[in-house]
Write a protein that holds these residues in place. Structure first.
Motif, PDB file in Angstrom:
ATOM      1  N   LEU A  84      -2.679  -8.069   5.954  1.00 17.49           N
ATOM      2  CA  LEU A  84      -3.759  -7.564   5.095  1.00 17.49           C
ATOM      3  C   LEU A  84      -5.139  -8.027   5.545  1.00 17.49           C
ATOM      4  CD1 LEU A  84      -2.142  -8.289   1.603  1.00 17.49           C
ATOM      5  CD2 LEU A  84      -2.594  -6.011   2.563  1.00 17.49           C
ATOM      6  N   ASP A 206      -8.286  -6.008   7.466  1.00 17.80           N
ATOM      7  CA  ASP A 206      -7.245  -6.276   8.459  1.00 17.80           C
ATOM      8  C   ASP A 206      -7.775  -6.044   9.876  1.00 17.80           C
ATOM      9  OD1 ASP A 206      -7.090  -3.549   9.062  1.00 17.80           O
ATOM     10  OD2 ASP A 206      -5.434  -3.204   7.648  1.00 17.80           O
ATOM     11  N   LYS A 211      -9.866  -1.904   4.700  1.00 21.26           N
ATOM     12  CA  LYS A 211     -10.144  -2.829   3.608  1.00 21.26           C
ATOM     13  C   LYS A 211      -9.135  -2.666   2.476  1.00 21.26           C
ATOM     14  CE  LYS A 211     -15.041  -3.216   4.600  1.00 21.26           C
ATOM     15  NZ  LYS A 211     -16.376  -2.687   4.372  1.00 21.26           N
ATOM     16  N   HIS A 212      -8.620  -3.789   1.997  1.00 20.17           N
ATOM     17  CA  HIS A 212      -7.638  -3.771   0.917  1.00 20.17           C
ATOM     18  C   HIS A 212      -8.195  -4.542  -0.268  1.00 20.17           C
ATOM     19  CE1 HIS A 212      -4.771  -2.550   4.070  1.00 20.17           C
ATOM     20  NE2 HIS A 212      -5.354  -3.483   4.809  1.00 20.17           N
ATOM     21  N   VAL A 261      -2.225  -6.661  -4.365  1.00 17.31           N
ATOM     22  CA  VAL A 261      -2.984  -5.562  -3.765  1.00 17.31           C
ATOM     23  C   VAL A 261      -3.184  -4.467  -4.812  1.00 17.31           C
ATOM     24  CG1 VAL A 261      -3.078  -3.922  -1.849  1.00 17.31           C
ATOM     25  CG2 VAL A 261      -1.853  -6.101  -1.575  1.00 17.31           C
TER      26      VAL A 261
END
Lengths: 352, 184
Positions: A84, A206, A211-212, A261
């Protein structure tokens, strides 16, 4: 060409007026930027001042979460976080941690049983020196949705007007969710038995740049033992610090670091809103608390657990709190470091 | 250095105007960021640090050029107090341009903050963690910033005075960024 200045000239007023106008406008623009012409601007100074009890702040101490105790240990990354985030602290390995258990109060001498919210500050340092700092608390959601609401809450809570809080809650119904937790969630008998939550949303970036949106929690390995505030009070005003000192001396304490997440559409800008329980979680490693030190001479004392000190691979999201916390924490840090004489270190310099 | 040049060299003029933009931005960013809690705060802080280091690098280049090329002479008929003020202000400008970034860097070091330029690029700490030093440096950084802005206001006023009242060629020594060095 350079004309001669020697020839006498008649006095002209307009150049002086122009010069004064230019310098004056620049000074005004500067004053405006500094907030001097905007008394309603919410400043870090106002937020920090709103936290102070009627008798004034605890000089030399943090302006909030003033009571606390330091620890050192490690973060063992299991490598899973690298899916991630490219942050170096998620590469499988062991990284040094300086942290602080604390109580959410402006009173450095508060009794443990008087403070509902407990907190955890951590600083994890990667091999290349990049740092991940975080300041977390144990409720599942933050009391309010915006920094302005937080300021209004402080003002309402300190107000002598009988209906100030009622009026605040009327305008901010989200506060009831927090009150529900505060009234019903069990108290525990140890800092080691608490789950600490970022509450604020951040973005993990990541290796591919994707983008998470995420939040994180530190989940204790120790089984929570519930205790009533009355029983906790009987054990003494500083029981939590004594307990964690003895407990860690007997054996390191561990927390799983779990990242949640968000699904598309989950609220990232409002820490007052929980995400549904079924969201994907990734266990990224373990926090090991190995030694506890009193704050007065401890390694956490002069650290500002600013939640925006982040390694490349973690950034802030549209959540407005990390920026406001960073600004206010810096203000608190500047104040307390200037007041060190009110909270002197021990004569030996604190090596225990 | 002793040639009777009427203007600063082109690289000196370029650096002057580039740094003027950087430093003015820096001062506004500085006072703006310490007075807000909006997300702009983080953006401003993120610009403030690398821009400060950029100014430090630029001023060192500029100081070198100044030592090599010197400066055009002030008008011979300039009254002594004004000559003194002009020369003194230049020393103070150089001192502030060098000191402010260094104080900022040292202040962050004394507070145990990582000095992040961008991404994963960060500078080493140049001082041990110390509340006392942090307080001293923070106050210096804060008050010198206002002194710096005040000095800029005087500088701008003085140069406008040279141009609009005396029209004595001092403004022209730095006025153009064109590389064409006016032959006299």
């Amino acid at each position: 060409m350079v004309p001669s200045a020697a020839s006498p000239k008649a006095f002209r007023l307009w150049p002086f007026v122009l010069i004064a106008a230019i310098a004056g406008s620049a000074a005004l623009a500067f004053a405006y930027t500094a907030g001097w012409l905007s008394p309603h601007r919410l400043t870090p100074q106002k937020i920090v001042a709103s936290l102070a009890p009627p008798g004034g702040p605890a000089l030399g101490h943090r302006r909030n979460h003033a009571k606390g105790i330091c620890f050192t240990g490690t973060f063992d990354a299991n490598g899973e976080g690298s899916t991630l985030s490219k942050a170096p602290v998620f590469v499988k390995g062991e990284y040094p941690v300086v942290g602080r258990f604390n109580l959410a109060t402006a009173n450095a001498n508060a009794e443990d049983a008087m403070v509902r919210v407990r907190g955890l500050g951590i600083q994890i340092t990667a091999t290349d020196g990049q740092q991940w700092r975080s300041a977390m608390i144990d409720p599942p959601i933050f009391p309010v949705s915006t920094p302005q609401d937080f300021y209004d809450l402080q003002i309402a809570a300190a107000s002598k007007a009988p209906d100030a809080m009622k009026s605040f809650i009327g305008k901010h119904p989200g506060f009831l969710t927090f009150l529900g937790w505060a009234k019903t969630a069990p108290w525990t008998e140890s800092y080691a038995e608490e789950r600490y939550n970022s509450l604020d949303s951040f973005l993990f970036v990541d290796g591919s740049g994707a983008k998470h949106p995420i939040r994180w929690s530190f989940i204790p390995e120790a089984q929570p033992v519930s205790i009533t505030p009355q029983e906790l009070a009987k054990r003494g005003p500083d029981f939590l610090e004594q307990e964690i000192t003895q407990r860690v001396a007997a054996g390191a304490q561990h927390w799983s670091v779990v990242v949640t997440v968000a699904n598309p559409g989950d609220p990232t800008a409002d820490p007052n809103k929980a995400w549904p329980a079924d969201r994907q979680t990734v266990n990224v490693g373990t926090l090991n608390v190995q030694q506890v030190q009193p704050e007065r001479d401890g390694p956490c004392r002069d650290i500002n657990f600013d939640p925006t000190v982040l390694p490349a691979g973690i950034t802030t999201s549209d959540d407005p709190f990390p920026a406001a916390r960073s600004a206010a924490y810096a203000q608190s840090y500047n104040s307390r470091t200037a007041e060190a004489s009110h909270y002197p270190r021990t004569a030996t310099g604190g090596k225990q | 250095m002793t040639t009777a040049r009427t203007r600063f060299t082109a690289p000196q003029r370029l650096l002057h105007w580039l740094m003027a933009i950087c430093i003015l931005s820096m001062l506004f960013i500085g006072v703006g960021m310490v007075s807000t809690v909006t997300p702009r705060y983080l953006t401003l802080v993120q610009i403030h640090k690398p821009l400060g280091i950029a100014i430090l690098v630029l001023v060192l280049i500029r100081l070198t050029l100044r030592i090599i090329y010197g400066a055009p002479a002030l008008p011979a008929d300039l009254p002594e107090p004004m000559k003194l003020a002009a020369e003194l202000s230049q020393y103070i400008f150089y001192a502030l341009m060098i000191a402010m970034p260094l104080i900022g860097w040292a202040m962050l070091s004394a507070a145990s903050y990582p000095v992040v330029l961008f991404g994963s690029v960060h500078l080493p700490s140049i001082l041990p963690v110390s509340p006392g030093l942090h307080t001293l440096l923070w106050n210096a950084h804060y008050y010198l910033a206002f002194a710096f802005f005040g000095l800029i206001l005087m500088h701008v006023s003085a140069i406008l005075f040279h141009k609009l009242v005396r029209n004595d060629g001092v403004f022209e020594t730095m006025a153009s960024v064109s590389t064409h060095d006016q032959p006299k």
